[in-house]
Write an enzyme that holds these catalytic residues in place. Sequence first.
Site, PDB file in Angstrom:
ATOM      1  N   SER A 192       0.860  -1.189   0.000  1.00 18.17           N
ATOM      2  CA  SER A 192       0.000   0.000   0.000  1.00 18.17           C
ATOM      3  C   SER A 192       0.892   1.234   0.000  1.00 18.17           C
ATOM      4  CB  SER A 192      -0.870   0.022   1.263  1.00 18.17           C
ATOM      5  OG  SER A 192      -1.483   1.293   1.411  1.00 18.17           O
TER       6      SER A 192
ATOM      7  N   TYR B  17      -1.450  -0.614  10.569  1.00 18.79           N
ATOM      8  CA  TYR B  17      -1.618  -0.998   9.166  1.00 18.79           C
ATOM      9  C   TYR B  17      -0.380  -0.635   8.350  1.00 18.79           C
ATOM     10  CZ  TYR B  17      -3.376  -1.120   4.375  1.00 18.79           C
ATOM     11  OH  TYR B  17      -3.538  -1.379   3.039  1.00 18.79           O
TER      12      TYR B  17
HETATM   13  P1  NAP Z   1     -11.696  -5.862   0.973  1.00 17.66           P
HETATM   14  O1  NAP Z   1     -12.630  -5.304  -0.030  1.00 17.66           O
HETATM   15  O2  NAP Z   1     -11.976  -5.657   2.414  1.00 17.66           O
HETATM   16  O3  NAP Z   1     -11.491  -7.440   0.715  1.00 17.66           O
HETATM   17  C1  NAP Z   1     -10.630  -8.130   1.553  1.00 17.66           C
HETATM   18  C2  NAP Z   1     -10.496  -9.565   1.106  1.00 17.66           C
HETATM   19  O4  NAP Z   1      -9.541 -10.211   1.971  1.00 17.66           O
HETATM   20  C3  NAP Z   1     -11.787 -10.342   1.222  1.00 17.66           C
HETATM   21  O5  NAP Z   1     -11.860 -11.247   0.140  1.00 17.66           O
HETATM   22  C4  NAP Z   1     -11.608 -11.102   2.538  1.00 17.66           C
HETATM   23  O6  NAP Z   1     -12.301 -12.349   2.563  1.00 17.66           O
HETATM   24  C5  NAP Z   1     -10.136 -11.376   2.509  1.00 17.66           C
HETATM   25  N1  NAP Z   1      -9.557 -11.698   3.819  1.00 17.66           N
HETATM   26  C6  NAP Z   1      -9.529 -10.924   4.941  1.00 17.66           C
HETATM   27  N2  NAP Z   1      -8.912 -11.598   5.929  1.00 17.66           N
HETATM   28  C7  NAP Z   1      -8.547 -12.798   5.420  1.00 17.66           C
HETATM   29  C8  NAP Z   1      -7.888 -13.942   5.942  1.00 17.66           C
HETATM   30  N3  NAP Z   1      -7.460 -13.977   7.211  1.00 17.66           N
HETATM   31  N4  NAP Z   1      -7.695 -15.014   5.131  1.00 17.66           N
HETATM   32  C9  NAP Z   1      -8.111 -15.003   3.837  1.00 17.66           C
HETATM   33  N5  NAP Z   1      -8.744 -13.941   3.296  1.00 17.66           N
HETATM   34  C10 NAP Z   1      -8.959 -12.871   4.080  1.00 17.66           C
HETATM   35  O7  NAP Z   1     -10.192  -5.303   0.757  1.00 17.66           O
HETATM   36  P2  NAP Z   1      -9.532  -4.459  -0.442  1.00 17.66           P
HETATM   37  O8  NAP Z   1      -9.834  -3.031  -0.222  1.00 17.66           O
HETATM   38  O9  NAP Z   1      -9.858  -5.090  -1.732  1.00 17.66           O
HETATM   39  O10 NAP Z   1      -7.979  -4.666  -0.100  1.00 17.66           O
HETATM   40  C11 NAP Z   1      -7.293  -5.799  -0.576  1.00 17.66           C
HETATM   41  C12 NAP Z   1      -5.794  -5.644  -0.324  1.00 17.66           C
HETATM   42  O11 NAP Z   1      -5.341  -4.413  -0.918  1.00 17.66           O
HETATM   43  C13 NAP Z   1      -5.421  -5.560   1.150  1.00 17.66           C
HETATM   44  O12 NAP Z   1      -4.173  -6.208   1.347  1.00 17.66           O
HETATM   45  C14 NAP Z   1      -5.270  -4.066   1.387  1.00 17.66           C
HETATM   46  O13 NAP Z   1      -4.416  -3.778   2.458  1.00 17.66           O
HETATM   47  C15 NAP Z   1      -4.683  -3.635   0.055  1.00 17.66           C
HETATM   48  N6  NAP Z   1      -4.885  -2.221  -0.260  1.00 17.66           N
HETATM   49  C16 NAP Z   1      -6.153  -1.722  -0.394  1.00 17.66           C
HETATM   50  C17 NAP Z   1      -6.317  -0.380  -0.715  1.00 17.66           C
HETATM   51  C18 NAP Z   1      -7.688   0.218  -0.881  1.00 17.66           C
HETATM   52  O14 NAP Z   1      -7.802   1.465  -0.898  1.00 17.66           O
HETATM   53  N7  NAP Z   1      -8.752  -0.577  -1.033  1.00 17.66           N
HETATM   54  C19 NAP Z   1      -5.205   0.444  -0.884  1.00 17.66           C
HETATM   55  C20 NAP Z   1      -3.935  -0.085  -0.738  1.00 17.66           C
HETATM   56  C21 NAP Z   1      -3.785  -1.421  -0.436  1.00 17.66           C
HETATM   57  P3  NAP Z   1     -13.803 -12.497   3.189  1.00 17.66           P
HETATM   58  O15 NAP Z   1     -14.622 -11.460   2.483  1.00 17.66           O
HETATM   59  O16 NAP Z   1     -14.180 -13.883   2.852  1.00 17.66           O
HETATM   60  O17 NAP Z   1     -13.694 -12.217   4.637  1.00 17.66           O
END
Ligand code: NAP
Length: 249
Positions: A142, A155
């Site tokens: 990130s 985080y």
């Molecule tokens: P999200 O919409 O909250 O989706 C998170 C996903 O991770 C879901 O599929 C969830 O599964 C899964 N998950 C959570 N805990 C888990 C575990 N212990 N084992 C297996 N799966 C797990 O998140 P997102 O915004 O797409 O973010 C995804 C990644 O991108 C993360 O690493 C985040 O830090 C990174 N990121 C996001 C952003 C942003 O702005 N969105 C920016 C920078 C980086 P379930 O739904 O089945 O619980």
Amino acid sequence: MSDLKGKVAIVTGASKGIGAGIAKKLAAAGAAVAVNYASSREGAERVVADIKVNGGKAIAVKGDVAKAADVRRLFEETRSAFGRVDVLVNNAGIYHFQPLEDITEDEFHLQFNTNVLGTILAAKEAAKHFGPDGGSIINISSVASEQAVPTATVYSATKGAVDTLTRVLAAELGPRKIRVNAIAPGGVETEGTHAAGVIGSDFEKDMVARTALGRLGQPDDIARIAVFLASDAAAWVTGERLTASGGYH
Ligand code: NAP
């Protein structure tokens, strides 16, 4: 686009958000994909159905990335369904924001276990299951690992660890032709950022104002880069952290 024909990819946390976008894009590029999820079976099955309807191959596999036994099973089920593993995307992650005085041991362990331990456990299994031609590990970091965002202490520290372990594993696994890279997204509109109250907040407005391209990212913006890093087009790229933020500064 068929860069990944014949390859098999595992995407952790692919039931929604960035992971779902990456799973669909890898499949569109020709890879068979294991769509991992922790609790959202319906979300994972929707992603699998979407891939299949577009002529791709996918399975949904439940598993908590922070549990070694679950991660072992994720790789075994993928290998028994598709015969091999070539690509791992360590996307599963959680982001909870709290001021210093509200940080607890439990909160620390929850975020580090998912974002850091989960990434290490999955990389360990990938290194076991990749064949003699090696493979590609893509860790989702990130911009928070380099930007000082108040209330993101835990985080941001998890993503700083992801950046560091990406470089270390690239050096350690390079002799086995395993490439390890990170993508560092800026703000992306996902189920997670909606649930966290980011979308529609002053924080979102500030992020967009500081983004050269003037909008938040979408999962597809990140997924295209994952396809590149997974493919032979990136055969000479390892140990790198690629920022994908539309020019967020
Ligand atoms: P999200 O919409 O909250 O989706 C998170 C996903 O991770 C879901 O599929 C969830 O599964 C899964 N998950 C959570 N805990 C888990 C575990 N212990 N084992 C297996 N799966 C797990 O998140 P997102 O915004 O797409 O973010 C995804 C990644 O991108 C993360 O690493 C985040 O830090 C990174 N990121 C996001 C952003 C942003 O702005 N969105 C920016 C920078 C980086 P379930 O739904 O089945 O619980």
